[in-house]
Scaffold this motif. Sequence first.
Motif, PDB file in Angstrom:
ATOM      1  N   VAL A 206      28.453   6.970  62.552  1.00  0.00           N
ATOM      2  CA  VAL A 206      27.958   5.700  63.552  1.00  0.00           C
ATOM      3  C   VAL A 206      28.105   5.908  64.808  1.00  0.00           C
ATOM      4  O   VAL A 206      29.239   6.446  65.484  1.00  0.00           O
ATOM      5  N   HIS A 207      27.057   5.704  65.662  1.00  0.00           N
ATOM      6  CA  HIS A 207      26.943   5.832  67.056  1.00  0.00           C
ATOM      7  C   HIS A 207      26.244   4.762  67.736  1.00  0.00           C
ATOM      8  O   HIS A 207      25.069   4.957  67.513  1.00  0.00           O
ATOM      9  N   HIS A 208      26.716   4.289  68.609  1.00  0.00           N
ATOM     10  CA  HIS A 208      26.139   2.872  69.270  1.00  0.00           C
ATOM     11  C   HIS A 208      25.545   1.968  68.231  1.00  0.00           C
ATOM     12  O   HIS A 208      26.071   1.452  67.312  1.00  0.00           O
ATOM     13  N   ASP A 209      24.169   1.831  68.405  1.00  0.00           N
ATOM     14  CA  ASP A 209      23.091   0.870  67.310  1.00  0.00           C
ATOM     15  C   ASP A 209      22.680   1.849  66.264  1.00  0.00           C
ATOM     16  O   ASP A 209      21.505   1.083  65.497  1.00  0.00           O
ATOM     17  N   TRP A 210      23.109   3.090  65.726  1.00  0.00           N
ATOM     18  CA  TRP A 210      22.548   3.660  64.933  1.00  0.00           C
ATOM     19  C   TRP A 210      23.609   4.039  63.767  1.00  0.00           C
ATOM     20  O   TRP A 210      24.802   4.433  64.300  1.00  0.00           O
ATOM     21  N   THR A 211      23.255   4.103  62.490  1.00  0.00           N
ATOM     22  CA  THR A 211      24.137   4.775  61.442  1.00  0.00           C
ATOM     23  C   THR A 211      23.527   5.715  60.795  1.00  0.00           C
ATOM     24  O   THR A 211      22.390   5.592  60.515  1.00  0.00           O
TER      25      THR A 211
ATOM     26  N   ARG B 237      22.093  15.650  49.173  1.00  0.00           N
ATOM     27  CA  ARG B 237      21.920  16.048  50.724  1.00  0.00           C
ATOM     28  C   ARG B 237      20.571  15.242  51.260  1.00  0.00           C
ATOM     29  O   ARG B 237      20.230  15.468  52.283  1.00  0.00           O
ATOM     30  N   THR B 238      20.255  14.178  50.490  1.00  0.00           N
ATOM     31  CA  THR B 238      19.469  13.002  50.958  1.00  0.00           C
ATOM     32  C   THR B 238      20.091  12.185  52.355  1.00  0.00           C
ATOM     33  O   THR B 238      21.342  11.825  52.027  1.00  0.00           O
ATOM     34  N   CYS B 239      19.538  12.207  53.251  1.00  0.00           N
ATOM     35  CA  CYS B 239      19.760  11.429  54.410  1.00  0.00           C
ATOM     36  C   CYS B 239      19.086  10.224  54.419  1.00  0.00           C
ATOM     37  O   CYS B 239      17.972  10.303  54.664  1.00  0.00           O
ATOM     38  N   ARG B 240      19.885   9.194  55.207  1.00  0.00           N
ATOM     39  CA  ARG B 240      19.134   7.850  55.588  1.00  0.00           C
ATOM     40  C   ARG B 240      19.882   7.546  56.951  1.00  0.00           C
ATOM     41  O   ARG B 240      21.127   7.321  57.092  1.00  0.00           O
ATOM     42  N   ALA B 241      18.929   7.009  57.826  1.00  0.00           N
ATOM     43  CA  ALA B 241      19.420   6.588  59.272  1.00  0.00           C
ATOM     44  C   ALA B 241      19.047   5.153  59.266  1.00  0.00           C
ATOM     45  O   ALA B 241      17.831   5.024  59.039  1.00  0.00           O
ATOM     46  N   ALA B 242      19.795   4.390  59.846  1.00  0.00           N
ATOM     47  CA  ALA B 242      19.341   2.970  60.129  1.00  0.00           C
ATOM     48  C   ALA B 242      19.575   2.478  61.760  1.00  0.00           C
ATOM     49  O   ALA B 242      20.814   2.956  62.122  1.00  0.00           O
TER      50      ALA B 242
ATOM     51  N   GLN C 276      16.176 -10.303  68.982  1.00  0.00           N
ATOM     52  CA  GLN C 276      16.016 -10.826  67.692  1.00  0.00           C
ATOM     53  C   GLN C 276      16.380  -9.622  66.788  1.00  0.00           C
ATOM     54  O   GLN C 276      15.806  -8.631  66.634  1.00  0.00           O
ATOM     55  N   PRO C 277      17.210  -9.969  65.295  1.00  0.00           N
ATOM     56  CA  PRO C 277      17.652  -8.926  64.686  1.00  0.00           C
ATOM     57  C   PRO C 277      16.632  -8.298  63.844  1.00  0.00           C
ATOM     58  O   PRO C 277      15.616  -8.925  63.481  1.00  0.00           O
ATOM     59  N   VAL C 278      16.499  -6.758  63.702  1.00  0.00           N
ATOM     60  CA  VAL C 278      15.662  -6.082  63.433  1.00  0.00           C
ATOM     61  C   VAL C 278      16.312  -4.794  62.930  1.00  0.00           C
ATOM     62  O   VAL C 278      17.243  -4.264  63.475  1.00  0.00           O
ATOM     63  N   SER C 279      15.722  -3.939  61.693  1.00  0.00           N
ATOM     64  CA  SER C 279      16.249  -2.670  61.502  1.00  0.00           C
ATOM     65  C   SER C 279      15.556  -1.808  60.865  1.00  0.00           C
ATOM     66  O   SER C 279      14.432  -2.116  60.344  1.00  0.00           O
ATOM     67  N   LEU C 280      15.325  -0.549  61.373  1.00  0.00           N
ATOM     68  CA  LEU C 280      14.603   0.631  60.833  1.00  0.00           C
ATOM     69  C   LEU C 280      15.228   1.423  60.184  1.00  0.00           C
ATOM     70  O   LEU C 280      16.551   1.931  60.279  1.00  0.00           O
ATOM     71  N   LEU C 281      14.738   1.918  59.120  1.00  0.00           N
ATOM     72  CA  LEU C 281      15.517   2.886  58.056  1.00  0.00           C
ATOM     73  C   LEU C 281      14.642   3.970  58.144  1.00  0.00           C
ATOM     74  O   LEU C 281      13.331   4.037  57.620  1.00  0.00           O
ATOM     75  N   LEU C 282      15.178   5.371  58.171  1.00  0.00           N
ATOM     76  CA  LEU C 282      14.494   6.444  58.058  1.00  0.00           C
ATOM     77  C   LEU C 282      15.238   7.086  56.785  1.00  0.00           C
ATOM     78  O   LEU C 282      16.351   7.405  56.830  1.00  0.00           O
TER      79      LEU C 282
ATOM     80  N   ALA D 147      21.251  -5.128  55.003  1.00  0.00           N
ATOM     81  CA  ALA D 147      19.825  -4.639  55.299  1.00  0.00           C
ATOM     82  C   ALA D 147      19.347  -3.477  54.127  1.00  0.00           C
ATOM     83  O   ALA D 147      18.257  -3.719  53.494  1.00  0.00           O
ATOM     84  N   TRP D 148      20.212  -2.514  54.064  1.00  0.00           N
ATOM     85  CA  TRP D 148      19.600  -1.273  53.328  1.00  0.00           C
ATOM     86  C   TRP D 148      20.968  -0.825  52.371  1.00  0.00           C
ATOM     87  O   TRP D 148      22.212  -1.262  52.553  1.00  0.00           O
TER      88      TRP D 148
END
Length: 353
Positions: A37-42, A49-54, A64-70, A342-343
């Motif tokens: 976790v770093h600031h506004d991203w996790t 080995r699959t990775c997900r970043a939000a 307004q609340p929002v989230s992006l999933l990579l 969210a995810w």
Amino acid sequence: MSASILQGFLMRQIMAFILLAVAGTTHAEAIKGLRFVHHDWTLACDNTRTCRAAGYQKEMSDNQPVSLLLTRKAGPGEKTSAKLMLGQYEEIAVPEHLRLHINGSDHGTLSVADGDWTLSMAQTNALLAALSRNSRIVIIGSDGRHWTLSDLGAKAVLLKMDEFQGRLGSPGALVRKGNRSESSVLAALPAPTVVLAQLPPTRTKDIGLAQSPVLRAALQAATAADDCAGLSAEGSPLSRQPQPLTITRLSKDKLLASILCWRGAYNEGNGYWVINDKAPYRPILVTTSGSDDAGNTINAASKGRGLGDCWWTASWGWNGVRFVQTAEATTGLCRLVAAGGAWELPTRVTEVR
């Protein structure tokens, strides 16, 4: 549970959430997940080995609340997919269309299907390039509303993702690209299979062990006092008496002992131990954060805060010899994006049969 005990437990949980553990081996059982976790991203990377970043809106902002999933699977040539969730913790009217703006440039309309907003590959690539430097990323609704995605912490998270997947210095790296052959990127791993054992019936004498002071003493000796106040002979804030034990037979010579260990403002945890069916009991602790069980499975779930917009979950399965962790995940940061989170961001995945 006293305030000091509860505080100690919660600190251990928080440390577990952000623990980094990367193992350089080729066997899926031996690969440990990574959480960062770093600031506004996790970031969460699992044992395949699959990775997900939000990423989210800036913390403590009026945005307004929002989230992006990579999401990116491991292996050479794998692409990154992206999808967006608008804050829906409180019911909102959803715009008919959303457009992606990066540093003032319009990158087109997002696709939507079954309530999920997805980015095209061109939009995803533009976004990834923007996240590696200071950028203003705004989602604009057809009704004029704006959602601003923070880039604070994104570069560090994407760099950590590249590192975990062995992409640093390769053409496919998200941040630190180079000329190292794409074929050198770490391969994806299969999720390990866990076959659950069928349990024999619990016997009358097994149930009677719940009253054994010798068993309770053995459990106390094998468990830190701060982790299970319910075992204490002096009682606890749970009640003025020690909590009752529950016994379930696991095999011809093993039992599962469980007890309510602690209770906080909005979470509680049960302790589970595998024991011999007669003295010496030699307890082996599975967890003191369990929520429920079905004998051959143990589940755990706890809120990150009372609002319930972020959770940690885990599960274990009895394979006839021991309890194996079958899953672990969080739902991301506590940013009021959605009730229940969210995810799903797993660090441990398996195929349970």
